[in-house]
Write an enzyme that holds these catalytic residues in place. Structure first.
Site, PDB file in Angstrom:
ATOM      1  N   ARG A   1       5.284   7.736 -12.460  1.00 46.87           N
ATOM      2  CA  ARG A   1       6.710   7.457 -12.643  1.00 46.87           C
ATOM      3  C   ARG A   1       7.184   6.214 -11.895  1.00 46.87           C
ATOM      4  NH1 ARG A   1       5.732  12.654 -13.583  1.00 46.87           N
ATOM      5  NH2 ARG A   1       4.221  12.264 -11.949  1.00 46.87           N
ATOM      6  N   THR A   2       6.849   6.105 -10.623  1.00 44.09           N
ATOM      7  CA  THR A   2       7.396   5.000  -9.822  1.00 44.09           C
ATOM      8  C   THR A   2       6.847   3.668 -10.335  1.00 44.09           C
ATOM      9  OG1 THR A   2       7.334   6.543  -7.974  1.00 44.09           O
ATOM     10  CG2 THR A   2       7.843   4.256  -7.458  1.00 44.09           C
TER      11      THR A   2
ATOM     12  N   LYS B   1     -14.063  -7.529   0.296  1.00 42.02           N
ATOM     13  CA  LYS B   1     -14.867  -8.505   1.063  1.00 42.02           C
ATOM     14  C   LYS B   1     -14.471  -8.496   2.536  1.00 42.02           C
ATOM     15  CE  LYS B   1     -14.435 -11.485  -2.919  1.00 42.02           C
ATOM     16  NZ  LYS B   1     -13.602 -12.632  -3.305  1.00 42.02           N
TER      17      LYS B   1
ATOM     18  N   ARG C   1       3.255   0.695  -2.988  1.00 41.37           N
ATOM     19  CA  ARG C   1       2.986   2.110  -2.700  1.00 41.37           C
ATOM     20  C   ARG C   1       1.668   2.194  -1.943  1.00 41.37           C
ATOM     21  NH1 ARG C   1       3.259   7.526  -6.028  1.00 41.37           N
ATOM     22  NH2 ARG C   1       5.447   7.005  -5.722  1.00 41.37           N
TER      23      ARG C   1
ATOM     24  N   HIS D   1      10.221   7.605   0.843  1.00 43.11           N
ATOM     25  CA  HIS D   1      10.156   7.151  -0.550  1.00 43.11           C
ATOM     26  C   HIS D   1      11.609   6.834  -0.941  1.00 43.11           C
ATOM     27  CE1 HIS D   1       8.995   6.635  -4.597  1.00 43.11           C
ATOM     28  NE2 HIS D   1       8.301   7.741  -4.824  1.00 43.11           N
TER      29      HIS D   1
END
Ligand code: CP
Length: 359
Positions: A89-90, A118, A139, A172
């Site tokens: 959703r986000t 790396k 996120r 959030h």
């Protein structure tokens, strides 16, 4: 009063020593929203304005002329979507919000495809991304990473805003904004969010959406919050201390059925076992009394609404979806509208949305 310190004026250790209120000011730029990292950055006026902007965008987007207007707003901007923790959703709502405003998007969804394999640090990676974008939506499973990156970029030659799209078990904030927008719309004809009773249920210890939303609810008058959870998954003391400090009315308990009739809104959450220290730990907790079944619906007020940040498991029976009080699918779409509104705030074009809407 002392001038708020910008992120570029403080060391990382000084930032960590700041109160949340001081941090909220330092995340601004020239007195305006810049980095979006914690719920505490938003006041009542901004929440009302964001909701009003989201509604204007929703109405403008109904016509081709409106969509053409929206797409012209930020066609000169690029967003980096750096989602290294799973999201449906986000991610998709930010992606759709960017497209609606004409923004180009670039994305990293797996560090295995970036030079982090790396040995490049996340700080250097994000600084690299900032060279190719005007905002980074991030996120991460790492709590506080978005704040760290905001500090790093504020001290770089090309500072771009960081938007926290979910950080660890921490916060959030954009989910909380869409939750507030959903509550604003749900209670539009019932006096708004003021004096409503909100019942949070489930895994409140590790639910970052609850942690952010409980703080935004303190911006409204006379809201009562219940935290209903099995004892090992009860909301953190830090959140309760913040609620006490703001003079908020709240109760902590485990009897969901008892508080059902009092609720104006029920906010269900799933057990977040991805955070278990030992895989399967939370399966040992009895969660049977923290679900909403069809037979519970008769206990709810006729106007009560049922929210869930999603994804869900078994904590809301699928039959509940058919009840008009279930608004969790509406929440998903509201996420797109509020994220469009948020981007117009960050890039200072909310006024032109208002003018077009009023024209
Ligand atoms: N509510 C929420 O954050 O959903 P996703 O994890 O699918 O983005």
């Amino acid at each position: 009063m002392q001038r708020p310190r910008a992120l570029s004026e403080v060391s990382w250790d000084q930032l960590q020593a700041m109160s949340l209120a001081e941090k909220a000011l330092s995340f601004q730029k020239n007195g305006r929203l810049f980095h979006v990292l914690i719920a505490q950055q938003f006041d009542r006026r901004q929440l009302e304005e964001l909701g009003a902007t989201a509604t204007r965008v929703r109405q403008i987007a109904k016509s081709k002329a409106g969509m053409d207007f929206l797409r012209a707003q930020l066609s000169h901007k690029t967003a980096m979507l750096y989602f290294t923790q799973p999201s449906s959703r986000t991610f998709l709502s930010f992606h759709s919000a960017c497209q609606m405003l004409g923004m180009k998007t670039v994305e990293v969804r797996d560090t295995a495809t970036s030079s982090e394999v790396k040995g490049e640090t996340q700080e250097d990676s994000v600084r690299t991304f900032s060279s190719f974008s005007d905002v980074i939506v991030m996120r991460s499973a790492v709590g506080g990473l978005a704040e760290k990156m905001a500090w790093v970029l504020s001290n770089a030659e090309r500072p771009v805003p960081i938007v926290n799209a979910g950080s660890g078990k921490d916060q959030h904030p954009t989910q909380a904004l869409l939750d507030i927008y959903t509550l604003q719309r749900s209670f539009e004809r019932r006096g708004g969010i003021d004096r409503k009773t909100i019942v949070f249920v489930g895994d409140l210890l590790r639910g970052r959406t609850v942690r952010s939303l409980s703080q935004l609810l303190t911006k409204f008058e006379g809201v009562k919050q219940y935290f209903i959870a099995p004892e090992p998954l009860q909301i953190g003391k830090d959140i309760l201390d913040l609620l006490r400090a703001s003079g908020s009315d709240f109760e902590v308990g485990a009897d969901f059925e008892k508080v059902m009739p009092e609720a104006d809104a029920i906010y269900m959450t799933r057990i977040q076992d991805e955070w278990d220290e030992q895989k399967g730990d939370s399966r040992k907790i009895d969660i049977s009394r923290f679900s909403l079944a069809a037979e519970h619906l008769k206990r709810l007020k006729p106007h009560a609404v049922i929210l869930h940040p999603l994804p869900r498991r078994q904590e809301i029976a699928v039959e509940v979806d058919h009840d008009p009080r279930a608004v969790y699918w509406r929440q998903v779409r509201n996420g797109m509208w509020i994220r469009v509104a948020l981007l117009t705030f960050i890039f200072d074009c909310a006024d032109s949305i208002r003018e077009f809407h009023g024209a």
